[in-house]
Write a protein that holds these residues in place. Structure first.
Motif, PDB file in Angstrom:
ATOM      1  N   GLU A  31       0.857  -1.177   0.000  1.00 48.81           N
ATOM      2  CA  GLU A  31       0.000   0.000   0.000  1.00 48.81           C
ATOM      3  C   GLU A  31       0.895   1.229   0.000  1.00 48.81           C
ATOM      4  O   GLU A  31       1.917   1.248   0.669  1.00 48.81           O
ATOM      5  CB  GLU A  31      -0.882   0.023   1.241  1.00 48.81           C
ATOM      6  N   THR A  32       0.477   2.236  -0.715  1.00 49.91           N
ATOM      7  CA  THR A  32       1.248   3.468  -0.710  1.00 49.91           C
ATOM      8  C   THR A  32       0.799   4.309   0.477  1.00 49.91           C
ATOM      9  O   THR A  32      -0.349   4.756   0.523  1.00 49.91           O
ATOM     10  CB  THR A  32       1.016   4.260  -2.013  1.00 49.91           C
ATOM     11  N   PRO A  33       1.685   4.494   1.467  1.00 48.60           N
ATOM     12  CA  PRO A  33       1.295   5.306   2.626  1.00 48.60           C
ATOM     13  C   PRO A  33       1.225   6.779   2.228  1.00 48.60           C
ATOM     14  O   PRO A  33       1.914   7.221   1.314  1.00 48.60           O
ATOM     15  CB  PRO A  33       2.436   5.069   3.615  1.00 48.60           C
ATOM     16  N   SER A  34       0.368   7.515   2.905  1.00 47.05           N
ATOM     17  CA  SER A  34       0.308   8.951   2.611  1.00 47.05           C
ATOM     18  C   SER A  34       1.367   9.658   3.447  1.00 47.05           C
ATOM     19  O   SER A  34       1.627   9.299   4.585  1.00 47.05           O
ATOM     20  CB  SER A  34      -1.087   9.503   2.905  1.00 47.05           C
ATOM     21  N   PHE A  35       1.984  10.655   2.833  1.00 45.35           N
ATOM     22  CA  PHE A  35       3.061  11.375   3.514  1.00 45.35           C
ATOM     23  C   PHE A  35       3.197  12.775   2.955  1.00 45.35           C
ATOM     24  O   PHE A  35       2.668  13.094   1.896  1.00 45.35           O
ATOM     25  CB  PHE A  35       4.394  10.627   3.360  1.00 45.35           C
ATOM     26  N   ASN A  36       3.891  13.589   3.700  1.00 45.90           N
ATOM     27  CA  ASN A  36       4.247  14.937   3.270  1.00 45.90           C
ATOM     28  C   ASN A  36       5.759  14.999   3.128  1.00 45.90           C
ATOM     29  O   ASN A  36       6.493  14.426   3.939  1.00 45.90           O
ATOM     30  CB  ASN A  36       3.804  15.992   4.296  1.00 45.90           C
ATOM     31  N   VAL A  37       6.224  15.705   2.120  1.00 46.61           N
ATOM     32  CA  VAL A  37       7.655  15.895   1.932  1.00 46.61           C
ATOM     33  C   VAL A  37       8.117  16.976   2.904  1.00 46.61           C
ATOM     34  O   VAL A  37       7.571  18.072   2.938  1.00 46.61           O
ATOM     35  CB  VAL A  37       7.990  16.292   0.484  1.00 46.61           C
ATOM     36  N   VAL A  38       9.122  16.634   3.707  1.00 42.97           N
ATOM     37  CA  VAL A  38       9.658  17.563   4.697  1.00 42.97           C
ATOM     38  C   VAL A  38      10.822  18.360   4.112  1.00 42.97           C
ATOM     39  O   VAL A  38      11.004  19.528   4.420  1.00 42.97           O
ATOM     40  CB  VAL A  38      10.110  16.801   5.968  1.00 42.97           C
ATOM     41  N   GLY A  39      11.620  17.730   3.279  1.00 46.11           N
ATOM     42  CA  GLY A  39      12.763  18.417   2.683  1.00 46.11           C
ATOM     43  C   GLY A  39      13.647  17.464   1.901  1.00 46.11           C
ATOM     44  O   GLY A  39      13.401  16.264   1.852  1.00 46.11           O
ATOM     45  N   GLU A  40      14.674  18.024   1.315  1.00 41.49           N
ATOM     46  CA  GLU A  40      15.647  17.255   0.532  1.00 41.49           C
ATOM     47  C   GLU A  40      17.001  17.369   1.224  1.00 41.49           C
ATOM     48  O   GLU A  40      17.233  18.306   1.989  1.00 41.49           O
ATOM     49  CB  GLU A  40      15.758  17.831  -0.878  1.00 41.49           C
ATOM     50  N   ILE A  86      13.153   8.767   1.158  1.00 44.76           N
ATOM     51  CA  ILE A  86      12.802   8.088  -0.088  1.00 44.76           C
ATOM     52  C   ILE A  86      13.656   8.664  -1.209  1.00 44.76           C
ATOM     53  O   ILE A  86      14.297   9.698  -1.042  1.00 44.76           O
ATOM     54  CB  ILE A  86      11.300   8.228  -0.425  1.00 44.76           C
ATOM     55  N   ASP A  87      13.638   7.997  -2.341  1.00 47.86           N
ATOM     56  CA  ASP A  87      14.400   8.430  -3.516  1.00 47.86           C
ATOM     57  C   ASP A  87      15.865   8.692  -3.172  1.00 47.86           C
ATOM     58  O   ASP A  87      16.452   9.681  -3.611  1.00 47.86           O
ATOM     59  CB  ASP A  87      13.780   9.683  -4.156  1.00 47.86           C
ATOM     60  N   VAL A  88      16.452   7.816  -2.384  1.00 49.04           N
ATOM     61  CA  VAL A  88      17.847   7.974  -1.973  1.00 49.04           C
ATOM     62  C   VAL A  88      18.761   7.524  -3.106  1.00 49.04           C
ATOM     63  O   VAL A  88      18.569   6.466  -3.696  1.00 49.04           O
ATOM     64  CB  VAL A  88      18.140   7.166  -0.688  1.00 49.04           C
ATOM     65  N   TYR A 109      47.482   5.208  -3.547  1.00 49.00           N
ATOM     66  CA  TYR A 109      46.524   6.147  -2.964  1.00 49.00           C
ATOM     67  C   TYR A 109      45.328   6.252  -3.905  1.00 49.00           C
ATOM     68  O   TYR A 109      45.483   6.528  -5.087  1.00 49.00           O
ATOM     69  CB  TYR A 109      47.182   7.514  -2.766  1.00 49.00           C
ATOM     70  N   ASN A 110      44.130   6.021  -3.379  1.00 48.96           N
ATOM     71  CA  ASN A 110      42.922   5.963  -4.198  1.00 48.96           C
ATOM     72  C   ASN A 110      41.835   6.884  -3.660  1.00 48.96           C
ATOM     73  O   ASN A 110      40.914   6.441  -2.993  1.00 48.96           O
ATOM     74  CB  ASN A 110      42.394   4.526  -4.236  1.00 48.96           C
ATOM     75  N   PRO A 111      41.920   8.180  -3.940  1.00 51.90           N
ATOM     76  CA  PRO A 111      40.906   9.105  -3.435  1.00 51.90           C
ATOM     77  C   PRO A 111      39.632   9.076  -4.279  1.00 51.90           C
ATOM     78  O   PRO A 111      39.639   8.637  -5.421  1.00 51.90           O
ATOM     79  CB  PRO A 111      41.598  10.464  -3.554  1.00 51.90           C
ATOM     80  N   GLY A 112      38.560   9.546  -3.701  1.00 47.98           N
ATOM     81  CA  GLY A 112      37.291   9.637  -4.406  1.00 47.98           C
ATOM     82  C   GLY A 112      36.276  10.345  -3.537  1.00 47.98           C
ATOM     83  O   GLY A 112      36.625  10.966  -2.537  1.00 47.98           O
ATOM     84  N   LYS A 113      35.017  10.270  -3.931  1.00 47.61           N
ATOM     85  CA  LYS A 113      33.969  10.904  -3.141  1.00 47.61           C
ATOM     86  C   LYS A 113      32.703  10.062  -3.178  1.00 47.61           C
ATOM     87  O   LYS A 113      32.493   9.256  -4.079  1.00 47.61           O
ATOM     88  CB  LYS A 113      33.685  12.314  -3.621  1.00 47.61           C
ATOM     89  N   ILE A 114      31.876  10.285  -2.179  1.00 44.92           N
ATOM     90  CA  ILE A 114      30.574   9.637  -2.074  1.00 44.92           C
ATOM     91  C   ILE A 114      29.543  10.747  -1.933  1.00 44.92           C
ATOM     92  O   ILE A 114      29.676  11.605  -1.066  1.00 44.92           O
ATOM     93  CB  ILE A 114      30.503   8.711  -0.844  1.00 44.92           C
ATOM     94  N   VAL A 115      28.532  10.756  -2.800  1.00 45.08           N
ATOM     95  CA  VAL A 115      27.458  11.755  -2.735  1.00 45.08           C
ATOM     96  C   VAL A 115      26.169  11.016  -2.384  1.00 45.08           C
ATOM     97  O   VAL A 115      25.797  10.050  -3.055  1.00 45.08           O
ATOM     98  CB  VAL A 115      27.302  12.513  -4.071  1.00 45.08           C
ATOM     99  N   ILE A 116      25.511  11.481  -1.330  1.00 45.13           N
ATOM    100  CA  ILE A 116      24.260  10.873  -0.869  1.00 45.13           C
ATOM    101  C   ILE A 116      23.165  11.930  -0.982  1.00 45.13           C
ATOM    102  O   ILE A 116      23.294  13.018  -0.424  1.00 45.13           O
ATOM    103  CB  ILE A 116      24.381  10.399   0.591  1.00 45.13           C
ATOM    104  N   LYS A 117      22.086  11.604  -1.711  1.00 49.09           N
ATOM    105  CA  LYS A 117      20.965  12.534  -1.908  1.00 49.09           C
ATOM    106  C   LYS A 117      19.670  11.811  -1.582  1.00 49.09           C
ATOM    107  O   LYS A 117      19.585  10.592  -1.748  1.00 49.09           O
ATOM    108  CB  LYS A 117      20.872  12.992  -3.363  1.00 49.09           C
ATOM    109  N   GLY A 118      18.668  12.566  -1.179  1.00 48.55           N
ATOM    110  CA  GLY A 118      17.376  11.943  -0.933  1.00 48.55           C
ATOM    111  C   GLY A 118      16.317  12.944  -0.524  1.00 48.55           C
ATOM    112  O   GLY A 118      16.575  14.139  -0.390  1.00 48.55           O
TER     113      GLY A 118
END
Length: 125
Positions: A31-40, A86-88, A109-118
């Motif tokens: 079931e799709t629960p109802s929700f409000n988007v709080v922010g990104e 959601i949408d992570v 040496y192996n540098p890099g980055k991790i970007v997390i969005k949601g």
């Protein structure tokens, strides 16, 4: 002259190249629960691997940072007063400078980055 042309070609290849692996979150419910988007949210972490690490080699170990990533997402949910994320999207990448450092150090040496969005949501009754 040939050495200069070769060096220029190698530099151009590195300049336009980068490597990225990403995971986009999937949510499955009956079931799709109802929700409000709080922010990104969007957070970027630096990743520093030593000797054959993830960004320069062919093996990308996504599980090495699971606890760190889960903690960041949980912190963002709490900061915004939400119930879930959601949408992570999680992107692991290495840009030109990261790849150059990897090549110069022969993958020591192996540098890099991790970007997390949601998106943070709050369930409604």
């Amino acid at each position: 002259m040939m050495k200069r042309v070769g060096l220029l070609l190698v530099t151009l290849v590195f300049a336009v190249s980068c490597t990225t692996a990403s995971f986009q979150g999937m949510q499955m419910t009956r079931e799709t629960p109802s929700f409000n988007v709080v922010g990104e949210f969007e957070r970027t972490l630096s990743q520093h691997g030593i000797i054959g690490g993830w960004s320069g080699g062919s093996l990308i170990k996504l599980s090495d940072n699971d606890e760190r990533i889960f903690s960041i997402i949980s912190d963002e949910i709490q900061k915004k007063g939400g119930d879930a994320a959601i949408d992570v999207t999680i992107e692991y990448g290495a840009g030109f400078l990261n790849l150059l450092l990897n090549a110069i150090t022969l993958s020591i040496y192996n540098p890099g980055k991790i970007v997390i969005k949601g998106t943070i949501i709050k369930y409604t009754s």
